[in-house]
Design a protein around this motif. Structure first.
Motif, mmCIF file in Angstrom:
data_model
loop_
_atom_site.group_PDB
_atom_site.id
_atom_site.type_symbol
_atom_site.label_atom_id
_atom_site.label_comp_id
_atom_site.label_asym_id
_atom_site.label_seq_id
_atom_site.Cartn_x
_atom_site.Cartn_y
_atom_site.Cartn_z
ATOM 1 N N ARG A 12 7.053 -0.342 0.828
ATOM 2 C CA ARG A 12 6.859 0.201 -0.531
ATOM 3 C C ARG A 12 7.872 1.307 -0.822
ATOM 4 N NH1 ARG A 12 1.712 1.276 -4.016
ATOM 5 N NH2 ARG A 12 2.389 2.986 -5.334
ATOM 6 N N GLN A 26 0.808 -1.211 0.000
ATOM 7 C CA GLN A 26 0.000 0.000 0.000
ATOM 8 C C GLN A 26 0.849 1.272 0.000
ATOM 9 O OE1 GLN A 26 -2.428 -1.005 3.436
ATOM 10 N NE2 GLN A 26 -4.186 -1.263 2.082
ATOM 11 N N GLU A 40 -2.528 -3.115 -5.724
ATOM 12 C CA GLU A 40 -2.033 -3.062 -4.350
ATOM 13 C C GLU A 40 -2.638 -4.180 -3.515
ATOM 14 O OE1 GLU A 40 -2.547 0.720 -2.425
ATOM 15 O OE2 GLU A 40 -1.635 1.784 -4.087
#
Length: 146
Positions: A76, A70, A109
Motif C-alpha cells: 500500500r 490494508q 480495504e
C-alpha cells in the motif's frame, strides 16, 4: 594506534543504491482489473484519480471501484508513493479533508494480495494492486508500478 579502513567502495555503492531505489527485496506491484473487465491498460494518472475518488469511471465509461491493501502494509505504501505520489501522512490528511467536506470516502480495504485479487476477479468494476508474483488468469495487469 590502529588505522581504520573505510568500507569497500562497492559496499558504499550498494547501500546508496538501496537508499535511492528501495530495498532489493521489494516486490514489483501491478494494478489489476478482472480478466472479464474491458479495460486494456491505464496510465498512472488515471489510476491515481480513481484511488483518490476524483474519478469513478474507467476510460470506457464503466464504473470503477478501487480496492486498497490494508493500512501500514508495504504494498500500500509503495503504491501510494509511486502512483499517487503521496506519503501515508499526506494520504491521511487528504482523506480527512475529503470525508469532512463530504466529497469522498477512502477505498474499501482487503487483506493482502489474495483478498484484493479475489474481490477484483469477482467484480469487473473493481480495480486494485498486488505483487506481480500473485498474478493469475482471473485478473489482468493494466499498469506496472515503477
Amino acid at each position: 594506534m590502529l588505522k581504520r579502513k573505510l568500507p569497500l567502495p562497492g559496499l558504499c555503492c550498494a547501500l546508496a543504491a538501496m537508499l535511492v531505489f528501495g530495498s532489493a527485496g521489494a516486490a514489483d506491484l501491478v494494478v489489476i482489473v478482472s480478466a472479464r473487465a474491458p479495460v486494456p491498460a491505464l496510465r498512472a494518472e488515471q489510476v491515481a484519480d480513481i484511488f483518490l475518488s476524483e474519478s469513478h469511471r474507467f476510460p470506457d465509461g464503466s464504473e470503477a471501484t478501487p480496492v486498497d491493501q490494508q493500512i501500514g502494509t508495504a504494498p500500500r505504501d509503495e503504491f501510494y508513493e509511486k502512483v499517487v505520489r503521496r506519503s501515508p501522512a499526506l494520504l491521511r490528511a487528504y482523506w480527512t479533508k475529503m470525508i469532512f467536506t463530504g466529497r469522498g470516502q477512502p477505498p474499501r480495504e482487503a487483506s493482502g494480495n489474495a483478498g484484493v485479487k479475489k474481490l477484483v476477479a469477482e467484480n469487473p468494476g473493481m480495480i486494485g494492486y498486488i505483487d506481480r508474483s500473485a498474478l493469475d488468469p482471473t485478473v489482468r495487469a493494466v499498469l506496472t508500478v515503477h
